[in-house]
Design a protein around this motif. Structure first.
Motif, mmCIF file in Angstrom:
data_model
loop_
_atom_site.group_PDB
_atom_site.id
_atom_site.type_symbol
_atom_site.label_atom_id
_atom_site.label_comp_id
_atom_site.label_asym_id
_atom_site.label_seq_id
_atom_site.Cartn_x
_atom_site.Cartn_y
_atom_site.Cartn_z
ATOM 1 N N TRP A 222 1.187 -1.096 -18.383
ATOM 2 C CA TRP A 222 0.628 0.087 -17.736
ATOM 3 C C TRP A 222 -0.834 0.316 -18.072
ATOM 4 C CZ3 TRP A 222 4.010 1.429 -14.310
ATOM 5 C CH2 TRP A 222 5.387 1.400 -14.571
ATOM 6 N N SER A 223 -1.555 0.856 -17.110
ATOM 7 C CA SER A 223 -2.791 1.584 -17.355
ATOM 8 C C SER A 223 -2.411 3.057 -17.338
ATOM 9 C CB SER A 223 -3.831 1.282 -16.277
ATOM 10 O OG SER A 223 -4.234 -0.071 -16.323
ATOM 11 N N THR A 224 -2.681 3.762 -18.428
ATOM 12 C CA THR A 224 -2.173 5.117 -18.626
ATOM 13 C C THR A 224 -3.281 6.129 -18.402
ATOM 14 O OG1 THR A 224 -0.582 4.266 -20.249
ATOM 15 C CG2 THR A 224 -0.990 6.642 -20.249
ATOM 16 N N LEU A 225 -3.165 6.901 -17.334
ATOM 17 C CA LEU A 225 -4.132 7.949 -17.004
ATOM 18 C C LEU A 225 -3.609 9.285 -17.509
ATOM 19 C CD1 LEU A 225 -4.902 6.765 -13.407
ATOM 20 C CD2 LEU A 225 -6.698 7.254 -15.082
ATOM 21 N N ILE A 226 -4.425 9.955 -18.316
ATOM 22 C CA ILE A 226 -4.024 11.222 -18.934
ATOM 23 C C ILE A 226 -5.002 12.312 -18.487
ATOM 24 C CG2 ILE A 226 -3.665 12.454 -21.113
ATOM 25 C CD1 ILE A 226 -3.088 9.683 -22.392
ATOM 26 N N HIS A 227 -4.478 13.347 -17.846
ATOM 27 C CA HIS A 227 -5.275 14.491 -17.398
ATOM 28 C C HIS A 227 -4.839 15.712 -18.188
ATOM 29 C CE1 HIS A 227 -5.883 17.809 -14.187
ATOM 30 N NE2 HIS A 227 -6.965 17.703 -14.936
ATOM 31 N N HIS A 228 -5.771 16.286 -18.954
ATOM 32 C CA HIS A 228 -5.485 17.502 -19.719
ATOM 33 C C HIS A 228 -5.777 18.702 -18.828
ATOM 34 C CE1 HIS A 228 -6.483 20.494 -23.067
ATOM 35 N NE2 HIS A 228 -5.221 20.170 -23.263
ATOM 36 N N ARG A 229 -4.712 19.357 -18.387
ATOM 37 C CA ARG A 229 -4.867 20.413 -17.392
ATOM 38 C C ARG A 229 -5.759 21.572 -17.853
ATOM 39 N NH1 ARG A 229 0.609 19.331 -16.997
ATOM 40 N NH2 ARG A 229 1.120 21.260 -18.075
ATOM 41 N N PRO A 230 -5.635 22.062 -19.098
ATOM 42 C CA PRO A 230 -6.457 23.231 -19.476
ATOM 43 C C PRO A 230 -7.956 22.985 -19.432
ATOM 44 C CG PRO A 230 -4.598 22.988 -20.972
ATOM 45 C CD PRO A 230 -4.621 21.746 -20.129
ATOM 46 N N THR A 231 -8.403 21.756 -19.715
ATOM 47 C CA THR A 231 -9.849 21.476 -19.750
ATOM 48 C C THR A 231 -10.324 20.626 -18.580
ATOM 49 O OG1 THR A 231 -9.525 19.476 -21.085
ATOM 50 C CG2 THR A 231 -9.861 21.568 -22.269
ATOM 51 N N GLY A 232 -9.407 19.987 -17.875
ATOM 52 C CA GLY A 232 -9.784 19.065 -16.819
ATOM 53 C C GLY A 232 -10.244 17.714 -17.325
ATOM 54 N N ARG A 233 -10.199 17.475 -18.622
ATOM 55 C CA ARG A 233 -10.645 16.202 -19.177
ATOM 56 C C ARG A 233 -9.675 15.086 -18.811
ATOM 57 N NH1 ARG A 233 -12.998 17.545 -25.266
ATOM 58 N NH2 ARG A 233 -14.941 18.527 -24.551
ATOM 59 N N ARG A 234 -10.240 13.907 -18.566
ATOM 60 C CA ARG A 234 -9.433 12.771 -18.123
ATOM 61 C C ARG A 234 -9.732 11.551 -18.984
ATOM 62 N NH1 ARG A 234 -7.228 13.627 -12.906
ATOM 63 N NH2 ARG A 234 -7.982 15.583 -11.969
ATOM 64 N N LEU A 235 -8.660 10.848 -19.292
ATOM 65 C CA LEU A 235 -8.711 9.705 -20.202
ATOM 66 C C LEU A 235 -7.878 8.578 -19.606
ATOM 67 C CD1 LEU A 235 -9.126 8.539 -23.190
ATOM 68 C CD2 LEU A 235 -6.990 9.696 -23.735
ATOM 69 N N LEU A 236 -8.384 7.349 -19.730
ATOM 70 C CA LEU A 236 -7.632 6.164 -19.332
ATOM 71 C C LEU A 236 -7.416 5.297 -20.557
ATOM 72 C CD1 LEU A 236 -6.452 4.089 -17.264
ATOM 73 C CD2 LEU A 236 -8.801 3.240 -16.995
ATOM 74 N N VAL A 237 -6.175 4.864 -20.767
ATOM 75 C CA VAL A 237 -5.838 3.927 -21.841
ATOM 76 C C VAL A 237 -5.347 2.637 -21.201
ATOM 77 C CG1 VAL A 237 -4.440 3.501 -23.895
ATOM 78 C CG2 VAL A 237 -5.160 5.848 -23.343
ATOM 79 N N VAL A 238 -6.081 1.545 -21.451
ATOM 80 C CA VAL A 238 -5.659 0.222 -21.007
ATOM 81 C C VAL A 238 -5.323 -0.564 -22.265
ATOM 82 C CG1 VAL A 238 -6.222 -1.798 -19.621
ATOM 83 C CG2 VAL A 238 -7.252 0.410 -19.056
ATOM 84 N N GLY A 239 -4.043 -0.681 -22.557
ATOM 85 C CA GLY A 239 -3.630 -1.231 -23.844
ATOM 86 C C GLY A 239 -3.738 -2.727 -23.945
ATOM 87 N N SER A 240 -3.662 -3.425 -22.847
ATOM 88 C CA SER A 240 -3.790 -4.876 -22.847
ATOM 89 C C SER A 240 -4.921 -5.253 -21.911
ATOM 90 C CB SER A 240 -2.500 -5.537 -22.372
ATOM 91 O OG SER A 240 -2.645 -6.939 -22.318
ATOM 92 N N ALA A 241 -5.643 -6.305 -22.262
ATOM 93 C CA ALA A 241 -6.830 -6.695 -21.488
ATOM 94 C C ALA A 241 -6.438 -7.441 -20.218
ATOM 95 C CB ALA A 241 -7.757 -7.537 -22.343
ATOM 96 N N GLY A 242 -5.603 -6.790 -19.422
ATOM 97 C CA GLY A 242 -5.175 -7.343 -18.153
ATOM 98 C C GLY A 242 -5.330 -6.303 -17.063
ATOM 99 N N PHE A 243 -5.244 -6.730 -15.818
ATOM 100 C CA PHE A 243 -5.464 -5.788 -14.719
ATOM 101 C C PHE A 243 -4.793 -6.297 -13.448
ATOM 102 C CE2 PHE A 243 -8.916 -8.845 -14.835
ATOM 103 C CZ PHE A 243 -9.051 -9.242 -13.518
ATOM 104 N N VAL A 244 -4.499 -5.353 -12.583
ATOM 105 C CA VAL A 244 -4.067 -5.641 -11.217
ATOM 106 C C VAL A 244 -5.229 -5.262 -10.312
ATOM 107 C CG1 VAL A 244 -2.479 -5.010 -9.371
ATOM 108 C CG2 VAL A 244 -1.627 -5.272 -11.707
#
Length: 306
Positions: free
Chosen positions: A184-206
């Motif tokens: 997975w590529s894990t997209l995290i959106h923190h609703r109270p602040t609107g901050r967004r983070l992406l975690v790519v745990g392995s150096a692979g991609f689609v």
């Protein structure tokens, strides 16, 4: 071909260990605890990717069955100040990501969230079905104060244990029992602040999977990236960083995960990876795009949005 001996010297990259530190006023913090384990916490609600703390030695992984170390898990959770989590999210189900994830969920009351393979890890540890969530790829789910979207990814080649996990994993087992499963590529959106983070745990991609998504910060896995050809690394940067418009990148999954977290962190040896090669090219790409590039230190609470 001659085998390159030794390992990269982290002192050569001391200037990159400068991600912004959290302050008491930081509304959202991220703490790295090795490999792709990240605690994302706003003080009331928290998520954790992977939660891999046992870190068995190389000899044990190569020759014996392995199992989570509950003392190491408990000690690391205590050091992080964690007693409650909304969810644990393995980025895929190799042992160095998912082996402890169900134990962390048990200890913290969390839901284990991922694909069908992650659910089998949870079942093997005795997690009840109501604390196992198999996601629909690309569809957001609400977890505490966060909206999380798991986007289909891939494992950096080579994947030594490919395939899905089709039955509960009941430790102790060989490392090969922890097949990659869904990555997975894990997209995290923190609703109270609107901050967004992406975690790519392995150096692979689609290709194209993250187009149209947005993240301010990317925690970018670089495990096994060093031996890849330059074209692959450039494509990875394009698909994981440029695609989401990130302005800050923090590199993860470069540390020697056969070494316990009580010891000082060090890079993987050249026989497994080449952080020097990764840093050389990623530094150039970050400079081309005006993106801040960092290496994290374990246990340090960061505010990468500041």
């Amino acid at each position: 071909m001659r085998l390159k001996l030794g390992r990269p010297n982290l002192a050569d990259y001391r200037q990159f260990f400068d991600q912004p530190a959290a302050t008491p006023q930081s509304p959202l913090t991220v703490t790295w605890a090795g490999v792709a384990t990240l605690l994302v916490d706003d003080g009331q609600s928290a998520l954790m990717t992977d939660g891999f703390f046992s870190r068995p030695g190389l000899l044990a992984v190569a020759t014996r069955k392995i199992a989570p170390s509950t003392p190491r898990v408990d000690g690391c959770l205590a050091r992080l100040g964690v007693d409650r989590l909304d969810a644990v999210l393995p980025v895929h189900t190799h042992f160095d990501h998912a082996m402890d994830s169900a134990v962390v969920a048990q200890r913290t009351g969390a839901t284990l969230v991922g694909g069908t393979s992650a659910a089998q890890v949870g079942r093997g540890a005795g997690l009840p079905e109501d604390r196992l969530v198999v996601v629909t790829p690309g569809a957001p789910i609400s977890l505490g104060a966060f909206d999380v979207t798991l986007v289909e990814g891939d494992h950096c080649p080579p994947d030594r244990f490919p395939g899905v996990i089709g039955a509960p994993v009941v430790p102790p087992v060989r490392a090969s029992a922890y097949r990659c499963g869904e990555s997975w590529s894990t997209l995290i959106h923190h609703r109270p602040t609107g901050r967004r983070l992406l975690v790519v745990g392995s150096a692979g991609f689609v290709p194209g999977a993250l187009r149209g998504r947005q993240a301010d910060v990317v925690y970018l896995g670089v495990g096994q990236l060093g031996p890849q050809p330059e074209r692959y690394v450039r494509d990875y940067w394009d698909e994981a960083v440029r695609a989401v418009g990130a302005r800050r990148v923090v590199l993860i999954h470069w540390d020697d995960f056969f070494r316990p977290l009580r010891d000082p962190v060090r890079a993987l040896p050249y026989s497994f990876d080449d952080l020097d090669a990764s840093m050389g090219l990623l530094t150039r790409l970050a400079n081309e795009d005006g993106v801040a590039l960092h290496l994290p230190s374990p246990w340090e609470r960061a505010d990468p949005w500041s």
